[in-house]
Design an enzyme around this catalytic site. Structure first.
Site, PDB file in Angstrom:
ATOM      1  N   LYS A  31      26.395  32.162  33.363  1.00 17.83           N
ATOM      2  CA  LYS A  31      27.078  31.246  32.426  1.00 17.83           C
ATOM      3  C   LYS A  31      27.123  31.878  31.031  1.00 17.83           C
ATOM      4  CE  LYS A  31      25.410  27.289  30.409  1.00 17.83           C
ATOM      5  NZ  LYS A  31      26.001  27.119  29.070  1.00 17.83           N
ATOM      6  N   ASP A  60      31.817  28.996  29.682  1.00 13.77           N
ATOM      7  CA  ASP A  60      31.539  27.617  29.249  1.00 13.77           C
ATOM      8  C   ASP A  60      32.110  27.398  27.847  1.00 13.77           C
ATOM      9  OD1 ASP A  60      30.403  25.094  28.937  1.00 13.77           O
ATOM     10  OD2 ASP A  60      28.369  25.848  28.624  1.00 13.77           O
ATOM     11  N   LYS A  62      34.532  24.874  27.138  1.00 12.91           N
ATOM     12  CA  LYS A  62      34.876  23.447  26.951  1.00 12.91           C
ATOM     13  C   LYS A  62      36.161  23.277  26.143  1.00 12.91           C
ATOM     14  CE  LYS A  62      29.991  22.059  26.938  1.00 12.91           C
ATOM     15  NZ  LYS A  62      29.291  23.340  26.792  1.00 12.91           N
ATOM     16  N   TYR A  64      39.502  22.017  24.502  1.00 13.79           N
ATOM     17  CA  TYR A  64      40.048  20.702  24.111  1.00 13.79           C
ATOM     18  C   TYR A  64      41.136  20.958  23.071  1.00 13.79           C
ATOM     19  CZ  TYR A  64      39.981  15.741  22.674  1.00 13.79           C
ATOM     20  OH  TYR A  64      40.293  14.437  22.414  1.00 13.79           O
ATOM     21  N   ASP A  65      42.382  20.716  23.441  1.00 14.66           N
ATOM     22  CA  ASP A  65      43.489  20.931  22.506  1.00 14.66           C
ATOM     23  C   ASP A  65      44.714  20.230  23.097  1.00 14.66           C
ATOM     24  OD1 ASP A  65      45.291  22.113  20.537  1.00 14.66           O
ATOM     25  OD2 ASP A  65      43.729  23.615  20.225  1.00 14.66           O
ATOM     26  N   THR A 119      25.695  15.598  26.785  1.00 12.13           N
ATOM     27  CA  THR A 119      24.377  14.943  26.899  1.00 12.13           C
ATOM     28  C   THR A 119      23.718  14.718  25.536  1.00 12.13           C
ATOM     29  OG1 THR A 119      23.551  17.130  27.417  1.00 12.13           O
ATOM     30  CG2 THR A 119      23.714  15.582  29.247  1.00 12.13           C
ATOM     31  N   ARG A 209      16.293  28.566  30.306  1.00  9.98           N
ATOM     32  CA  ARG A 209      14.946  28.936  29.855  1.00  9.98           C
ATOM     33  C   ARG A 209      13.916  29.166  30.956  1.00  9.98           C
ATOM     34  NH1 ARG A 209      15.344  24.511  25.184  1.00  9.98           N
ATOM     35  NH2 ARG A 209      16.779  23.730  26.767  1.00  9.98           N
TER      36      ARG A 209
HETATM   37  O1  C5P Z   1      17.558  26.465  29.045  1.00 10.89           O
HETATM   38  P1  C5P Z   1      18.178  25.361  29.862  1.00 10.89           P
HETATM   39  O2  C5P Z   1      17.915  25.513  31.350  1.00 10.89           O
HETATM   40  O3  C5P Z   1      17.839  23.986  29.340  1.00 10.89           O
HETATM   41  O4  C5P Z   1      19.747  25.605  29.640  1.00 10.89           O
HETATM   42  C1  C5P Z   1      20.732  24.748  30.071  1.00 10.89           C
HETATM   43  C2  C5P Z   1      22.078  25.300  29.715  1.00 10.89           C
HETATM   44  O5  C5P Z   1      23.030  24.310  29.977  1.00 10.89           O
HETATM   45  C3  C5P Z   1      22.259  25.679  28.246  1.00 10.89           C
HETATM   46  O6  C5P Z   1      23.187  26.765  28.206  1.00 10.89           O
HETATM   47  C4  C5P Z   1      22.875  24.447  27.635  1.00 10.89           C
HETATM   48  O7  C5P Z   1      23.688  24.726  26.520  1.00 10.89           O
HETATM   49  C5  C5P Z   1      23.742  23.960  28.789  1.00 10.89           C
HETATM   50  N1  C5P Z   1      24.095  22.547  28.764  1.00 10.89           N
HETATM   51  C6  C5P Z   1      23.156  21.537  28.720  1.00 10.89           C
HETATM   52  N2  C5P Z   1      23.560  20.233  28.731  1.00 10.89           N
HETATM   53  C7  C5P Z   1      24.861  19.951  28.786  1.00 10.89           C
HETATM   54  C8  C5P Z   1      25.818  20.943  28.838  1.00 10.89           C
HETATM   55  C9  C5P Z   1      25.390  22.241  28.829  1.00 10.89           C
HETATM   56  O8  C5P Z   1      21.960  21.812  28.705  1.00 10.89           O
HETATM   57  N3  C5P Z   1      25.233  18.704  28.837  1.00 10.89           N
END
Ligand code: C5P
Length: 228
Positions: A31, A60, A62, A64-65, A119, A209
């Site tokens: 990603k 990723d 996203k 929007y336009d 989120t 992470r």
């Molecule tokens: O480090 P972690 O596993 O929390 O990363 C989750 C990934 O998903 C990050 O790149 C974060 O920006 C992305 N993301 C998220 N929640 C969303 C949309 C994307 O955590 N609603």
């Protein structure tokens, strides 16, 4: 399920070093987000594919336009060997149809997902913009995405099953906030284990992470893959 690894490290070198550590796993999705793409662009995508040509790329951004501008961007994305990207569902039905019609002219097109609800919103902030609860609107956006030819949505693990119920089992769900073995949540509010993601029929768990902060990311991925 297919694992999507979030390349969220601060520099291109660090992200490529992580991808290199995972190079023996053919089935991974990588990603690539705003930060990397804005800074490192198309050469970064090519560098990931050079590490392992089987790696698939989820861009990723996203989008929007207005519909035509989104379709132009979608066409450019399809031209750079990206396998999946996303748009905001709130861009609307005409945008969805225009993007899909443009992509359908290609020999091969990337998968297209819609973001339902970010989120970062709480209920109050969300309903101030969308006038509905997050659950209600996420289901409505998912249905709209399905009816207008998209391949799936980005959603929380906990919405995945309900979304498939109002669309189709084959309608893809891509879900961040996964802690495979209950690792530290960090800033995620609602996290799910891989076991839960599987039970909720998630297609793409996105994991950042817990993989890249592990002292041995390859070993961590080796532990995750049998659970998918
Ligand atoms: O480090 P972690 O596993 O929390 O990363 C989750 C990934 O998903 C990050 O790149 C974060 O920006 C992305 N993301 C998220 N929640 C969303 C949309 C994307 O955590 N609603």
């Amino acid at each position: 399920m297919q694992l999507s690894v979030a390349l969220d490290l601060p520099t291109a070198d660090e992200n490529l070093s992580l991808a290199t550590k995972l190079a023996t796993y053919d089935d991974l999705w990588m990603k690539v987000g705003f930060r990397s793409y804005i800074r490192d662009g198309r050469p970064f995508i090519e560098a990931i594919k050079a590490i392992n040509p089987h790696f698939r790329i989820f861009l990723d951004l996203k989008l929007y336009d207005i519909p035509n501008t989104m379709a132009d961007a979608a066409e450019e994305i399809a031209a750079i060997d990206v396998d999946m990207f996303n748009i905001h569902a709130s861009a609307g039905e005409i945008a969805m149809r225009t993007v899909m019609a443009r992509l359908d002219k290609q020999k091969q097109r990337p998968l297209v997902l819609a973001v339902t609800a970010l989120t970062s919103f709480d209920e109050e902030g969300f309903s101030a913009i969308y006038g509905k609860s997050i659950d209600e609107k996420a289901a409505q956006f998912a249905k709209m995405s399905y009816e207008n030819g998209l391949d799936g949505v980005v959603c929380s693990t906990f919405e995945s099953r309900a979304i498939k119920e109002v669309t189709s089992e084959d309608f893809l769900t891509l879900c961040p906030g996964i802690r495979p073995f209950g690792e530290d949540a960090g800033d995620q509010q609602r996290i799910a284990t891989l076991e839960r993601a599987k039970a909720e029929m998630v297609d793409f768990p996105v994991i950042g992470r817990p993989i890249y902060q592990d002292p041995d990311p390859a070993k961590k991925v080796a532990q995750i893959l049998p659970l998918l």
